[in-house]
Every structure is written in structure tokens, then in C-alpha cells.
Write a protein that holds these residues in place. Structure first.
Motif, PDB file in Angstrom:
ATOM      1  N   GLU A  76       0.833  -1.216   0.000  1.00 32.97           N
ATOM      2  CA  GLU A  76       0.000   0.000   0.000  1.00 32.97           C
ATOM      3  C   GLU A  76       0.862   1.257   0.000  1.00 32.97           C
ATOM      4  OE1 GLU A  76      -2.644  -0.124   3.339  1.00 32.97           O
ATOM      5  OE2 GLU A  76      -3.636  -1.952   2.658  1.00 32.97           O
ATOM      6  N   ALA A  79       2.307   1.787  -3.356  1.00 32.82           N
ATOM      7  CA  ALA A  79       1.283   2.292  -4.281  1.00 32.82           C
ATOM      8  C   ALA A  79       1.031   3.775  -4.040  1.00 32.82           C
ATOM      9  CB  ALA A  79      -0.010   1.484  -4.127  1.00 32.82           C
ATOM     10  N   LEU A  80       1.020   4.177  -2.773  1.00 39.18           N
ATOM     11  CA  LEU A  80       0.812   5.591  -2.459  1.00 39.18           C
ATOM     12  C   LEU A  80       1.921   6.467  -3.029  1.00 39.18           C
ATOM     13  CD1 LEU A  80      -0.412   5.451   1.247  1.00 39.18           C
ATOM     14  CD2 LEU A  80      -1.758   6.060  -0.763  1.00 39.18           C
ATOM     15  N   ARG A  81       3.138   5.942  -3.060  1.00 42.02           N
ATOM     16  CA  ARG A  81       4.278   6.713  -3.583  1.00 42.02           C
ATOM     17  C   ARG A  81       4.083   7.111  -5.033  1.00 42.02           C
ATOM     18  NH1 ARG A  81       9.876   3.804  -2.488  1.00 42.02           N
ATOM     19  NH2 ARG A  81      10.691   5.798  -3.168  1.00 42.02           N
ATOM     20  N   VAL A  82       3.401   6.287  -5.796  1.00 44.16           N
ATOM     21  CA  VAL A  82       3.269   6.556  -7.231  1.00 44.16           C
ATOM     22  C   VAL A  82       1.866   6.989  -7.641  1.00 44.16           C
ATOM     23  CG1 VAL A  82       5.157   4.998  -7.825  1.00 44.16           C
ATOM     24  CG2 VAL A  82       2.824   4.127  -7.771  1.00 44.16           C
ATOM     25  N   GLN A  83       0.937   6.943  -6.709  1.00 49.77           N
ATOM     26  CA  GLN A  83      -0.455   7.298  -7.014  1.00 49.77           C
ATOM     27  C   GLN A  83      -0.601   8.820  -7.088  1.00 49.77           C
ATOM     28  OE1 GLN A  83      -3.170   5.936  -4.025  1.00 49.77           O
ATOM     29  NE2 GLN A  83      -4.923   6.056  -5.384  1.00 49.77           N
ATOM     30  N   PRO A  84      -1.033   9.321  -8.224  1.00 51.51           N
ATOM     31  CA  PRO A  84      -1.224  10.775  -8.343  1.00 51.51           C
ATOM     32  C   PRO A  84      -2.248  11.265  -7.315  1.00 51.51           C
ATOM     33  CG  PRO A  84      -1.377   9.717 -10.497  1.00 51.51           C
ATOM     34  CD  PRO A  84      -1.360   8.621  -9.470  1.00 51.51           C
ATOM     35  N   THR A  86      -1.843  11.564  -4.094  1.00 52.64           N
ATOM     36  CA  THR A  86      -1.613  11.108  -2.718  1.00 52.64           C
ATOM     37  C   THR A  86      -1.013  12.257  -1.922  1.00 52.64           C
ATOM     38  OG1 THR A  86      -1.247   8.823  -3.402  1.00 52.64           O
ATOM     39  CG2 THR A  86      -0.409   9.451  -1.249  1.00 52.64           C
ATOM     40  N   GLU A  90      -2.229  11.303   4.104  1.00 51.32           N
ATOM     41  CA  GLU A  90      -2.655   9.919   3.869  1.00 51.32           C
ATOM     42  C   GLU A  90      -1.582   8.941   4.340  1.00 51.32           C
ATOM     43  OE1 GLU A  90      -4.962   9.272  -0.032  1.00 51.32           O
ATOM     44  OE2 GLU A  90      -3.858  11.156  -0.341  1.00 51.32           O
TER      45      GLU A  90
END
Length: 161
Positions: A76, A79-84, A86, A90
Motif C-alpha cells: 500500500e 502504491a501511495l508513492r506513485v499514485q497521483p 496522494t 494519507e
């Protein structure tokens, strides 16, 4: 912006990557199976070659694990590192949740420590094994004593089932 072209010279074989990241080769394979580390293409030589960026990724995974994050939680975070979109709050929320988990584990361990201390006080350390109060207590009925996370008591059995 300058883009650097990745060449075969920039890639690392499994053993070199593992050494530079401070893990063993089996850890690389494990992370690949768990979807944390992209599986690299296999070269004609038969070797797998990883981009040098994999070193930082593996170190991130190991550091997160050292802080108590499960592999699912690490996934998770990755995923947060690359999710636009974020935001830092969070990520902070995830860390605060982990702090609560850690505090619960500490409370569970303290309860286990108290139970074990109570048991050892009952034993003089002498006499026949057949009269050992610690073993007699462990042979006894389950109680609603110290529980671990997940509703399990210190013996590892579920309650109420």
C-alpha cells in the motif's frame, strides 16, 4: 530535464543487487512473488538483470518491515508513492495506525509478561516434575487471560468458538 538512458551496464545481476541492498537472493525472489519487486526480464545469458533503482526499492521495503509494516501494508505504501494525488496526511494516517498496532502489541506482551511472572512465582524450582505448578497451570482450562491481537489468548487459541 535530462533523461539518462539505462544500459546493460547500469543493470545488476541478482547476487549484486542482493549484496548492495543488504538482503539475500531468496529475498529478491520472495519480493517478486509477493508483487513488491518487479520481476526483471531474463537475458539471453540466463541471468536476470535489475535496474539500479531496485536497490532503493528493496531498502524501502526492508525499512518499512523493520518499522512493523506487513508486506500488504508495504504494498500500500509503495502504491501511495506513485499514485497521483496522494497526500502526506494519507501516509501519516497509515503510520499513526501502525503506532496503534504497536501499542496494542506492547500491551499484549505486557499482559503475557504478567501472566508468566505470576506463574513463575508459584514455582519454587524444586520438587518432582509431576508437581510442577507451571505445568499444572498450563494443563488447566483456558481462561480469558491475556489476549493477543486477533482474539487469541496467550496459548494461541481462539475464544468463544
Amino acid at each position: 530535464m535530462v533523461f539518462m538512458r539505462t544500459t546493460a551496464m547500469d543493470n545488476l545481476k541478482s547476487g549484486e543487487l542482493a549484496k548492495r541492498a543488504g538482503v539475500n537472493v531468496e529475498t529478491l525472489r520472495f519480493y517478486e512473488r509477493k508483487g513488491l519487486l518487479p520481476k526483471p526480464p531474463q537475458r539471453a545469458s540466463g541471468y536476470r538483470e535489475y535496474p539500479t533503482e531496485s536497490i532503493a526499492l528493496i531498502r524501502f521495503i526492508k525499512r518499512a518491515q523493520e518499522l512493523g509494516f506487513s508486506l500488504a501494508e508495504v504494498r500500500e505504501l509503495l502504491a501511495l508513492r506513485v499514485q497521483p494525488g496522494t497526500t502526506c496526511p494519507e501516509v501519516r494516517e497509515r503510520a499513526e495506525h501502525k503506532i496503534l498496532d504497536v501499542r496494542q502489541k506492547i500491551a499484549d506482551l505486557k499482559a503475557i509478561e504478567r501472566a508468566l511472572t505470576k506463574l513463575t512465582v508459584t514455582c519454587t524450582g524444586t520438587g518432582p516434575l509431576s508437581e510442577c505448578p507451571i505445568l499444572e497451570n498450563l494443563d488447566g482450562e483456558l481462561t480469558s487471560g491475556p489476549k493477543r491481537s486477533g482474539g487469541r489468548n496467550v496459548k494461541g487459541e481462539s475464544h468463544g468458538g
